[in-house]
Design a protein around this motif. Structure first.
Motif, PDB file in Angstrom:
ATOM      1  N   PHE A 121      40.283  42.676  37.883  1.00 50.05           N
ATOM      2  CA  PHE A 121      39.184  42.409  39.014  1.00 50.05           C
ATOM      3  C   PHE A 121      40.086  41.167  39.750  1.00 50.05           C
ATOM      4  N   SER A 122      40.611  42.441  41.203  1.00 52.85           N
ATOM      5  CA  SER A 122      41.508  42.399  41.993  1.00 52.85           C
ATOM      6  C   SER A 122      40.767  41.040  43.539  1.00 52.85           C
ATOM      7  N   ASP A 166      34.065  33.104  38.749  1.00 50.73           N
ATOM      8  CA  ASP A 166      36.211  33.302  38.437  1.00 50.73           C
ATOM      9  C   ASP A 166      35.865  32.230  37.925  1.00 50.73           C
ATOM     10  N   GLN A 167      35.475  31.248  37.667  1.00 48.96           N
ATOM     11  CA  GLN A 167      35.689  30.197  37.141  1.00 48.96           C
ATOM     12  C   GLN A 167      35.503  30.468  35.590  1.00 48.96           C
ATOM     13  N   GLN A 168      33.671  30.628  36.061  1.00 47.62           N
ATOM     14  CA  GLN A 168      33.578  30.239  34.485  1.00 47.62           C
ATOM     15  C   GLN A 168      33.971  31.214  33.302  1.00 47.62           C
ATOM     16  N   THR A 251      43.028  38.820  39.768  1.00 45.90           N
ATOM     17  CA  THR A 251      42.891  37.521  40.854  1.00 45.90           C
ATOM     18  C   THR A 251      44.002  36.662  39.888  1.00 45.90           C
ATOM     19  N   ASP A 252      44.593  35.612  40.898  1.00 41.84           N
ATOM     20  CA  ASP A 252      45.577  34.383  40.169  1.00 41.84           C
ATOM     21  C   ASP A 252      45.229  33.639  39.325  1.00 41.84           C
ATOM     22  N   LEU A 253      43.516  33.192  39.264  1.00 38.45           N
ATOM     23  CA  LEU A 253      42.406  32.845  38.393  1.00 38.45           C
ATOM     24  C   LEU A 253      42.123  33.391  36.625  1.00 38.45           C
ATOM     25  N   ALA A 257      44.443  33.251  33.467  1.00 41.64           N
ATOM     26  CA  ALA A 257      43.516  32.330  32.106  1.00 41.64           C
ATOM     27  C   ALA A 257      44.195  33.515  30.538  1.00 41.64           C
ATOM     28  N   VAL A 258      44.532  34.511  30.833  1.00 40.96           N
ATOM     29  CA  VAL A 258      45.315  35.502  30.347  1.00 40.96           C
ATOM     30  C   VAL A 258      47.236  35.369  30.063  1.00 40.96           C
ATOM     31  N   LEU A 259      47.324  33.961  30.580  1.00 39.53           N
ATOM     32  CA  LEU A 259      49.449  33.849  30.743  1.00 39.53           C
ATOM     33  C   LEU A 259      49.995  33.915  28.916  1.00 39.53           C
TER      34      LEU A 259
END
Length: 797
Positions: A121-122, A166-168, A251-253, A257-259
């Protein structure tokens, strides 16, 4: 004992030396095969000159997969497929990302353990882009002092939040926790086209958060500086063409989320072999944009990351070890270890063709149209197979229809169950063993074996193929092409060709010597085994035939007429001998000597000889009709047959020799032929021939006991009659004569004479009955001595 063993060894060595040409061919083939194997399979990459051999071996490996078919899969793996049905239900790709958020929530609620995406999801979701543009315009108007409707601004803000998919999606990732996102590396100019250096740097920074959990250099590096170790490894990847030129990340978002350690990202690139087939997948790839490669990182595949998350392993327990020779292994805790090749490529042990694993449509998963428990405690892989967006690959099962996501399902299955397809040192040693076995040892056998058995060398391909396939079923890839097609086949073919060409001269000698003695079939067998003509002791059956009254016949004809008559007769008799698999020993004037049981052993040689004699008489009867019709003299013959041990083989002088038989057994057969004149018979056989005779065509009656001149022991002789030609009358004659003969042996001359008289009443031309009737009359007039044993003594040879 030692001396005898030494002589045996010397004899074997001499035999091998006599076939040194064949052995040299086998040695050359072996060395060539070893060189081909080293150039093709022992290096890091095959030499272009022999690349086609490598491709042949790959094709043979594919065939093993196809023969094996589907095998048991790990039920903990399920695939969510973005298929054609999903596009029909949810609209064209790319789907709004709230569907992915729903997907994750539904899988989480159903008890799924891990979700890994074979998707990147770039770019941000563009569903809310018009609202963002409108909000920006209203903001600009406010800056310029123009009034804006507060209610409208509030509504737009609410809609932006509602459509911020994206936020969802990011929130759903964080709720689930155990999510692995996919990224991919770029290798070609086509891959990099349109990607700016700024974008590449941005993606590289995003990936930098997810290096391989733990990378460890082995002590085998010794004193090599730490700053040179990773660059050495990268050089090996570069040689294998596995160093990327760029990457594309999420994407950065979504990256944020998976950090946590519970999630991560991994690449989903696979390796395509030279023939376009996917057989290997790298589990770790080095990448970086820094000019100093010591600052690069190694990144894990989506398979490695999914397994790490599924097994709940902390970072320090997912370890990649490498040394001067390349990647050594990858450890997943203490129980699971993978040994890929030097650049981390793992050979995929495919469980079956496409759709071997369970598939769930993305639309059904996102809209919660699946049976409860479908994803419970499962590793869920999300990928695409729909036309236009699917990542379809060619695998050993053939066809461009294998979704890339299922390749990763196979890898995870292989690692979880430790059911790898190995191609390492043990397999290479086994290959070398078979190359050597099919080289010199097989060549030694080919050099000394009889030519007719050489074709069995090719038959070794069958058990060898079975061994190779058995090893494949047990997780080992053994080479079939080099040991089989580049060692065994040329070895057998070239040695056989050499022996045929060299031995052809000897075979011509055999053919020239024997074409006048035996049938074409026997010649063919002799050519395959010329050793059979050497002199040896053997049990055979000998036949002698002689023309009655030939002297008077020869006096009534001139030389040419006699030659024509005799040639026609001998030709027909010889054909019958050949037809019954006999060997013509020689013509002795008008006499014929033939034998059975040599040069080849035949268990029924006595039967063949007797049947040949009957056929000779039957054909002679036909010839006699022709001769009478043509006004020619009519010939008749007598036949003597004996079975016994004789010396058989090529015999004679250094100037002239021939294939013949010698011994008492031969002499007795000749004497039996002469007895036909005394008994008025046409075929007389010995007791040994009678015992070995097994034929429905023959009718045998015991004639007499005789003592041959020069021999002490008597011999029982028998007459052979044609049972088919005589029919019931023949059996009655034999039975009636047997009664008389039994009374004769009991010295009951009157009873015996009566039986012989009855026989002559019905068969006036029966010679044996006439002879025994005369003897009975003589013994009635004058009794023989008291010690009379019924034996008749021959007065001539």
């Amino acid at each position: 004992m030692a001396n005898r063993a030494g002589q045996q060894i010397v004899r074997i060595l001499r035999q091998w030396w006599s076939h040194r040409g064949s052995l040299a061919i086998s040695l050359i083939v072996t060395l060539a095969a070893l060189a081909i194997y080293a150039a093709t399979f022992l290096g890091e990459a095959p030499i272009p000159l022999v690349d086609f051999i490598y491709r042949l071996e790959l094709s043979s490996l594919d065939y093993r997969f196809q023969v094996r078919g589907r095998t048991k899969i790990d039920p903990r793996i399920v695939i969510v497929d973005i298929d054609q049905q999903s596009q029909e239900a949810l609209g064209h790709w790319p789907f709004p990302r709230f569907y992915f958020a729903r997907l994750l929530d539904n899988i989480r609620e159903d008890g799924g353990r891990v979700v890994a995406f074979d998707i990147t999801f770039s770019k941000p979701d563009e569903t809310a882009k018009p609202l963002e543009e409108l909000s920006s315009e209203l903001t600009e108007q406010q800056k310029k002092g123009e009034p804006a409707n507060p209610a409208l601004l509030a509504r737009i803000a609410a809609l932006r939040k509602e459509y911020d998919y994206d936020q969802q999606f990011a929130d759903a990732i964080q709720r689930f926790g155990h999510v692995v996102l996919g990224n991919y590396f770029l290798y070609t100019e086509t891959d990099l086209k349109g990607v700016t250096p700024e974008a590449l740097a941005h993606y590289a920074n995003a990936l930098a958060f997810f290096p391989f959990p733990q990378v460890r250099a082995l002590p085998s590096f010794g004193s090599t500086p730490a700053t040179e170790r990773l660059p050495q490894l990268i050089e090996k990847y570069e040689h294998a063409r596995l160093v990327p030129r760029g990457a594309e990340a999420n994407t950065d978002l979504l990256t944020g989320a998976v950090l946590s350690e519970a999630g991560g990202t991994g690449y989903f690139n696979v390796v395509v072999d030279a023939d376009g087939v996917v057989r290997h997948v790298p589990l770790a790839i080095p990448y970086g944009l820094d000019a100093d490669r010591a600052n690069w990182d190694i990144y894990a595949s989506v398979d490695v990351q999914a397994l790490r998350v599924y097994l709940a392993l902390p970072t320090e327990q997912t370890v990649l070890s490498y040394g001067p020779g390349g990647i050594f292994n990858i450890e997943f805790g203490r129980k699971l270890t993978v040994h890929p090749d030097y650049v981390s490529r793992m050979l995929v042990n495919f469980r079956g063709p496409t759709r071997t694993y369970p598939y769930v449509s993305f639309a059904d998963a996102a809209l919660k149209k699946f049976q409860p428990g479908t994803f419970e405690d499962k590793i869920v892989l999300v990928g695409a197979s729909a036309t236009g967006i699917g990542d379809l690959r060619v695998t050993p099962f053939g066809g461009l229809d294998f979704p890339g996501v299922e390749v990763h399902a196979n890898i995870i299955d292989n690692i979880l169950n430790q059911q790898f397809l190995k191609r390492g040192g043990k397999e290479a040693l086994t290959d070398l063993f078979f190359i050597l076995l099919f080289g010199v040892p097989l060549g030694i056998w080919l050099a000394v074996v009889q030519p007719r058995w050489m074709a069995l060398g090719f038959a070794l391909l069958l058990p060898f193929a079975g061994i190779v396939y058995f090893a494949f079923l047990h997780g080992s890839w053994l080479n079939f092409i080099v040991p089989g097609l580049f060692t065994l086949v040329p070895n057998v073919s070239l040695v056989a060709l050499y022996r045929v060409l060299i031995e052809e001269q000897e075979k011509r000698k055999v053919r020239g010597a024997f074409q006048q003695y035996v049938s074409p079939e026997v010649i063919r067998r002799l050519l395959a085994d010329p050793e059979r003509v050497k002199p040896r002791k053997s049990e055979i059956t000998i036949l002698f035939s002689d023309v009655r009254g030939f002297t008077s016949i020869s006096e009534s004809l001139d030389a040419q007429e006699l030659a024509d008559l005799l040639n026609g007769y001998l030709t027909e008799m010889t054909r019958i001998i050949f037809r019954n698999q006999g060997t013509l020993d020689k013509y002795i004037g008008d006499a014929v000597m033939a034998l059975w049981g040599a040069p080849f052993d035949e268990p029924d040689h006595a039967t063949r000889a007797c049947e040949a004699a009957l056929s000779m008489l039957a054909r002679l009867a036909e010839l006699q009709k022709e001769w009478r019709a043509q006004g020619k003299p009519v010939m008749d013959i007598g036949v003597g047959i004996n079975t016994g041990i004789a010396s058989v083989g090529n015999m004679g002088s250094s100037l002239r020799y021939g294939y013949t038989a010698m011994g008492d057994s031969v002499n007795l057969a000749s004497r039996l032929e002469g007895l036909n004149k005394e008994y008025g018979t046409r075929i007389i056989i010995s007791e040994s021939t009678h015992k070995a005779l097994r034929s429905d065509r023959t009718l045998v009656r015991e004639l007499d006991m005789i003592r041959v001149k020069g021999k002490l022991l008597p011999v029982t002789i028998y007459e052979v009659l044609d049972a088919i030609a005589l029919g019931r009358d023949g059996k009655e004659l034999v039975e009636l004569f047997a009664r008389g003969h039994e009374a004769y042996k009991q010295r009951d001359w009157r009873t015996a004479g009566q039986a012989f008289e009855q026989a002559l009443d019905r068969w006036p031309d029966d010679g044996p009955a006439r002879i025994f009737l005369r003897r009975c009359e003589e013994y009635l007039a004058e009794e023989p001595e008291a010690d009379w044993d019924g034996v008749y003594v021959m007065k001539h040879k």
